[in-house]
Design a protein around this motif. Structure first.
Motif, PDB file in Angstrom:
ATOM      1  N   LEU A   1     -29.138  10.634  12.532  1.00 40.68           N
ATOM      2  CA  LEU A   1     -28.493   9.349  12.822  1.00 40.68           C
ATOM      3  C   LEU A   1     -27.126   9.290  12.157  1.00 40.68           C
TER       4      LEU A   1
ATOM      5  N   LEU B   1     -34.545  12.665  10.518  1.00 41.84           N
ATOM      6  CA  LEU B   1     -34.057  11.593  11.394  1.00 41.84           C
ATOM      7  C   LEU B   1     -32.849  10.880  10.769  1.00 41.84           C
ATOM      8  N   PRO B   2     -32.916  10.446   9.496  1.00 35.61           N
ATOM      9  CA  PRO B   2     -31.717   9.848   8.878  1.00 35.61           C
ATOM     10  C   PRO B   2     -30.491  10.759   8.946  1.00 35.61           C
ATOM     11  N   TYR B   3     -30.681  12.061   8.730  1.00 35.90           N
ATOM     12  CA  TYR B   3     -29.528  12.978   8.834  1.00 35.90           C
ATOM     13  C   TYR B   3     -28.950  12.956  10.243  1.00 35.90           C
TER      14      TYR B   3
END
Lengths: 294, 294
Positions: A195, A191-193
């Motif tokens: 975003l 998810l961080p990637y």
């Protein structure tokens, strides 16, 4: 502690950052280390830096008579290796551990290995901004969590040996099933990637009309967008072997974002503050623990 | 260069990181610097460290007879100061520059100042993870962009003087109108903050059932979530004075995210890679320029 770890012949498939660092970290616990890689330069550097005792591009020769085989290639290659002839190359009681970033597809592939081969899914929670064998570092695994996911080919003895292997790297073994692992990494990594990549896509788009977007971007943008520079092939592999968990986390992210946006647009600064304060506190608490644990 | 800058009496309202650092950077160009802050400890430190020649909590006394006034408080306080009696305290030809993170509300408030007071909106694109006067640093502005937004109270002479002021800090003046500024910072600063905060909210939520989310989070999560630790009051101020631009950028972000997710769920790894590669390239290109410029 689960006792000492020792390998007579340890074969590492994939001489990149993970495989090379692993060779350095396990050096004293293995009589002989073989590095297997199709890239000639990687093999050469592994030999020159003394990471391995021998290097080959021949999978069969490399894993032949090994009692421990580490799969340190991208996820899709690990799955292919497990599904192909690897199992038939190994003697009974060989231990396979991998270092892939998603685990369900890999432990599923492990389940189809011949009976007698022992296989445990592994994911060391470590890395560096730049990959490749040039970055190999014997301290890469030290004090970092190393998740172990049992497969249908994990005997009780293999489980203990895999734990001893992880401890001998200086890492902290954490056992969990593959589904739970994949759900967690979807949240803290994939998810961080996404975003980060989507943020860069959004700014790139705006910057087509006004390049000042790039000129004024500073430290906050740098941190939030850093993951967007990750290796695209590696991330594509990871995402495509964890689609469902990523989609679940994305849906939860969107819900949280909509809540914040609603408060923002309503001009309800008090409620917005009430939502942001516990978020700030949670980030600060985590960061303190994380930096202390390093 | 637009010529040297000199102030007889320079008053800085707000002795925090920005105000304190500004005092240090402009020291040699001002005969007398007064720091104005309601916080006694901030005034004491400003005096002890020799950032200012005098300090007071009395706005009238502080700005009285000043030829340059810098407003270095949070955005909402800047707007309030401009709307309140500040204008009537100042002599003709006094130059006001602020350091607030959003500009439209501020230049609107500047427009209502008495004729004769010169006011230019300012936004130095710099900062530190931790604020407060204890972090004051004379090099904070050096080589960083400092946006200047003209208001209805910006005369041609005031414009040149504000540029000279910015250059004397070692910063790089960039002129643009407030609307464009607010649109850009919505993208490079406020959107990243919201994504970071929403990511932490999502993980906090999941971690209620499984605290391993926190235990396994590492470097990628750290970078992407860093902005979530920002000061909530400051960010609330900033967001609530830039709601429309933030909402526009959020809509564009959601569209980009939906495109990536569609490729992901369709299992179209080739198309996904085609979308991610230019994103990776754009991030790398920006990072190289950014690090070279620091």
């Amino acid at each position: 502690m689960t006792g000492g770890f020792h390998a007579r012949k340890l074969a590492i498939v994939g001489m990149g950052l993970m495989g090379g660092s692993l060779a350095l970290a396990i050096r004293a616990q293995a009589d002989h280390i073989t590095g297997i890689d199709s890239d000639e330069r990687a093999r050469q550097i592994a030999l020159e830096r003394g990471l391995v005792d021998s290097a080959t591009d021949d999978l069969y020769a490399g894993v032949n008579r090994a009692d421990v085989v580490i799969l340190a290639t991208p996820v899709r290659v690990i799955v292919e290796l497990l599904r192909m002839q690897l199992g038939s190359y190994l003697r009974s009681n060989t231990l396979i551990v991998d270092t892939g970033s998603t685990k369900q597809d890999i432990v599923d592939a492990m389940a189809a290995l011949p009976i007698g081969v022992n296989a445990v899914g592994g994911h060391p929670m470590t890395g560096k901004e730049n990959g490749g064998i040039d970055e190999a570092d014997g301290a890469l695994y030290r004090n970092r969590p190393f998740v172990l996911c049992p497969s249908r080919r994990t005997t009780p003895a293999a489980r203990l040996r895999a734990q001893a292997f992880v401890e001998s790297l200086g890492a902290l073994p954490i056992e969990m099933d593959a589904e739970r692992h994949d759900h967690i990494v979807a949240g803290i990594s994939h998810l961080p990637y996404l975003l980060s990549a989507t943020l860069v896509a959004t700014i790139s788009n705006r910057a087509q009309d006004d390049s000042t977007f790039w000129a004024l971007a500073a430290g906050g943008f740098r941190d939030t967008s850093r993951l967007a520079a990750s290796d695209v092939t590696m991330m594509g592999d990871i995402l495509s072997t964890n689609t469902q968990a990523v989609a679940t986390l994305l849906a939860q992210f969107r819900m949280q974002l909509a809540m914040l946006e609603t408060m923002l647009i309503a001009g309800d600064q008090e409620r917005l503050g009430e939502m942001l304060l516990p978020i700030q506190a949670a980030r600060k608490e985590w960061a303190q623990k994380y930096e202390n644990g390093r």
